[in-house]
Write a protein that holds these residues in place. Structure first.
Motif, PDB file in Angstrom:
ATOM      1  N   ARG A 242       4.261   3.446  -2.061  1.00 18.69           N
ATOM      2  CA  ARG A 242       4.797   3.826  -0.756  1.00 18.69           C
ATOM      3  C   ARG A 242       3.907   4.901  -0.149  1.00 18.69           C
ATOM      4  O   ARG A 242       3.465   5.806  -0.854  1.00 18.69           O
ATOM      5  CB  ARG A 242       6.227   4.364  -0.899  1.00 18.69           C
ATOM      6  CG  ARG A 242       7.232   3.311  -1.351  1.00 18.69           C
ATOM      7  CD  ARG A 242       8.624   3.899  -1.461  1.00 18.69           C
ATOM      8  NE  ARG A 242       8.675   4.947  -2.485  1.00 18.69           N
ATOM      9  CZ  ARG A 242       9.744   5.707  -2.700  1.00 18.69           C
ATOM     10  NH1 ARG A 242      10.820   5.559  -1.944  1.00 18.69           N
ATOM     11  NH2 ARG A 242       9.728   6.625  -3.660  1.00 18.69           N
ATOM     12  N   SER A 243       3.643   4.776   1.126  1.00 21.87           N
ATOM     13  CA  SER A 243       2.810   5.761   1.803  1.00 21.87           C
ATOM     14  C   SER A 243       3.642   6.518   2.828  1.00 21.87           C
ATOM     15  O   SER A 243       4.581   5.978   3.415  1.00 21.87           O
ATOM     16  CB  SER A 243       1.612   5.089   2.485  1.00 21.87           C
ATOM     17  OG  SER A 243       2.067   4.135   3.430  1.00 21.87           O
ATOM     18  N   ALA A 244       3.305   7.771   2.992  1.00 22.35           N
ATOM     19  CA  ALA A 244       3.995   8.608   3.975  1.00 22.35           C
ATOM     20  C   ALA A 244       2.953   9.295   4.847  1.00 22.35           C
ATOM     21  O   ALA A 244       1.889   9.704   4.373  1.00 22.35           O
ATOM     22  CB  ALA A 244       4.868   9.642   3.278  1.00 22.35           C
ATOM     23  N   THR A 245       3.245   9.414   6.113  1.00 25.34           N
ATOM     24  CA  THR A 245       2.345  10.060   7.058  1.00 25.34           C
ATOM     25  C   THR A 245       2.798  11.495   7.271  1.00 25.34           C
ATOM     26  O   THR A 245       3.967  11.750   7.577  1.00 25.34           O
ATOM     27  CB  THR A 245       2.342   9.310   8.403  1.00 25.34           C
ATOM     28  OG1 THR A 245       1.966   7.954   8.175  1.00 25.34           O
ATOM     29  CG2 THR A 245       1.373   9.955   9.375  1.00 25.34           C
ATOM     30  N   GLY A 246       1.893  12.438   7.063  1.00 25.82           N
ATOM     31  CA  GLY A 246       2.229  13.842   7.249  1.00 25.82           C
ATOM     32  C   GLY A 246       1.065  14.611   7.812  1.00 25.82           C
ATOM     33  O   GLY A 246      -0.018  14.070   8.052  1.00 25.82           O
ATOM     34  N   ALA A 247       1.282  15.904   8.009  1.00 20.20           N
ATOM     35  CA  ALA A 247       0.246  16.740   8.608  1.00 20.20           C
ATOM     36  C   ALA A 247      -0.870  17.063   7.622  1.00 20.20           C
ATOM     37  O   ALA A 247      -1.980  17.392   8.020  1.00 20.20           O
ATOM     38  CB  ALA A 247       0.876  18.035   9.116  1.00 20.20           C
TER      39      ALA A 247
END
Length: 341
Positions: A242-247
Motif C-alpha cells: 500500500r502506498s500513501a502520499t505525504g509531505a
C-alpha cells in the motif's frame, strides 16, 4: 511465464520458460471448479466424509470467456444450479504468478465446491503453511493414517516440488485442501499431483442458510516456486503493498536483510513505556542469520516472551546502534523489546 486459457476458461498451460517446464499435467486443465454432493454421516456443518469424492461434476461450461476491462486479463462467467461464478485471470506486470480472482454467488444446498490444479509433478510430499512455519505431508495413501488426511488445512500456501523445481498455490484466506497423486496411463507417462482448494460447502444443519450469498476468493499459481517463493507470495497476496502520499518520506520502523526472517508484528509495548516490540520468525525451515535495522536509535534490546516479559535464559541479541544481529533456528519465533534513546 506463459499462460494458455482455452474456450472453457480453463488454464491448459502454465509454462515456465526459465526452467523449460510445463506446470499443468498433459491432457488436464487447471482452474477447474468441481462440485461434489456433500452428505456427511454426522455433524452436517462440521464433518467432511471421504466418500464425497465418489461423485464429482466438473464445471467446464462457461457462459462467457472474454478479455477483461484492462485488456490484460481474462474474465470467465459460469452458472450451475442456482449459483453463479465470475473469475478474473490476470498476470501482474513483472511478477511470476497467475492471479485468479473468484466471486461466487452461492445458492446450493449440501454441495462441496473445489478448485483443482493438476500438476505435471512427481512429489512425494508437499508443504502447507501453518502459523510461524509450515508442515510437510505425504501425497500417498499407503497407510490408514495418510488415507485419513483426505482433507487438510493450510494458511497462505501449499507448495510441491521435484528436486530443483516446484510450484505453489497461495490464497488470501485460510482454507482446506486435498492433494492426490496418480500415475498417468499409457501414452502419457509420468505422475500427476493434483492440488484442490476447498471453497464452499452448503450444510443444512444447524443453519439451513449457511454460506448462502456472495463470496470472494483470491488465489495465485506460481510455477517454479521454492518454499521461499511460496512464503513471499503468500504474504504478498495477503498483505499487498500500500502506498500513501505525504509531505515527506517516512523510513520503515524496522527492516531485515534476509527473506527467511519474516516480521509479523511491530507495536508499542503494552505497558505504555514507549518501547517498540518486534516479533519475527524463521520461515523457510533452516537456520538463518540476519540483521534487523531499526528506523530509530536503540538504547537497549531485550528478548521477551509473547506476553512481553523478559526471557531469563540466554543472552539478548548483540546490537550496535540501531543494527541488531540475529541468529535463528529453523522456525524459531523471537520477540524483541527495543528501548529507544
Amino acid at each position: 511465464m506463459r499462460i494458455a486459457v482455452d474456450a472453457r476458461g480453463l488454464v491448459v498451460s502454465a509454462y515456465d520458460p526459465a526452467a523449460d517446464r510445463e506446470t499443468v499435467a498433459p491432457g488436464e486443465a487447471a482452474n477447474l471448479l468441481q462440485l461434489h454432493p456433500d452428505f456427511p454421516n454426522m455433524w452436517d456443518a462440521w464433518d467432511v466424509d471421504s466418500f464425497y469424492r465418489n461423485t464429482v461434476t466438473d464445471l467446464t461450461d462457461a457462459e462467457s470467456v472474454t478479455a477483461g476491462e484492462d485488456g490484460a486479463s481474462v474474465r470467465v462467467v459460469r452458472a450451475f444450479g442456482a449459483s453463479r461464478v465470475t473469475q478474473l485471470l490476470s498476470l501482474p506486470p513483472g511478477e511470476r504468478r497467475l492471479v485468479i480472482d473468484t466471486e461466487v454467488d452461492w445458492h446450493e444446498t449440501e454441495k462441496f465446491l473445489k478448485l483443482a490444479f493438476p500438476f505435471d509433478l512427481h512429489a512425494e510430499r508437499y508443504a502447507s503453511e501453518t502459523q510461524f512455519g509450515h508442515v510437510h505431508r505425504p501425497t500417498h495413501t499407503n497407510t490408514s493414517w495418510e488415507a485419513a488426511k483426505f482433507e487438510a488445512c493450510n494458511h497462505r500456501f501449499v507448495q510441491l516440488e521435484e528436486p530443483g523445481w516446484g510450484v505453489a498455490v497461495v490464497n488470501d484466506s485460510t482454507y482446506g485442501h486435498d492433494v492426490t497423486r496418480t500415475v498417468r496411463g499409457a501414452g502419457r507417462p509420468g505422475t500427476t499431483t493434483t492440488v484442490r482448494v476447498s471453497l464452499l460447502r452448503a450444510p443444512r444443519f444447524p443453519d439451513p442458510e449457511t454460506d448462502q450469498g456472495v463470496h470472494r476468493f483470491r488465489h495465485a499459481l506460481i510455477p517454479g516456486a521454492s518454499v521461499a517463493d511460496a512464503v513471499r507470495e503468500g504474504w504478498r497476496i495477503n498483505l499487498p503493498e500500500r502506498s500513501a502520499t505525504g509531505a515527506r518520506e517516512v523510513a520503515p520502523l524496522v527492516t531485515v536483510d534476509n527473506d527467511a526472517v519474516v516480521v509479523t508484528a511491530v507495536k508499542l509495548a503494552d505497558d505504555g513505556s514507549g518501547d517498540v516490540v518486534v516479533r519475527f520468525h524463521e520461515a523457510h525451515g533452516g537456520r538463518a542469520r540476519a540483521t534487523l535495522t531499526a528506523g530509530f536509535p536503540v538504547a537497549e534490546v531485550t528478548a521477551t516472551d509473547l506476553l512481553e516479559r523478559p526471557v531469563e535464559d540466554g543472552e539478548p541479541p548483540a546490537h550496535e546502534a540501531e543494527r541488531i544481529a540475529l541468529r535463528l533456528r529453523p522456525f524459531e519465533l523471537m520477540t524483541l523489546r527495543l528501548r529507544r534513546h
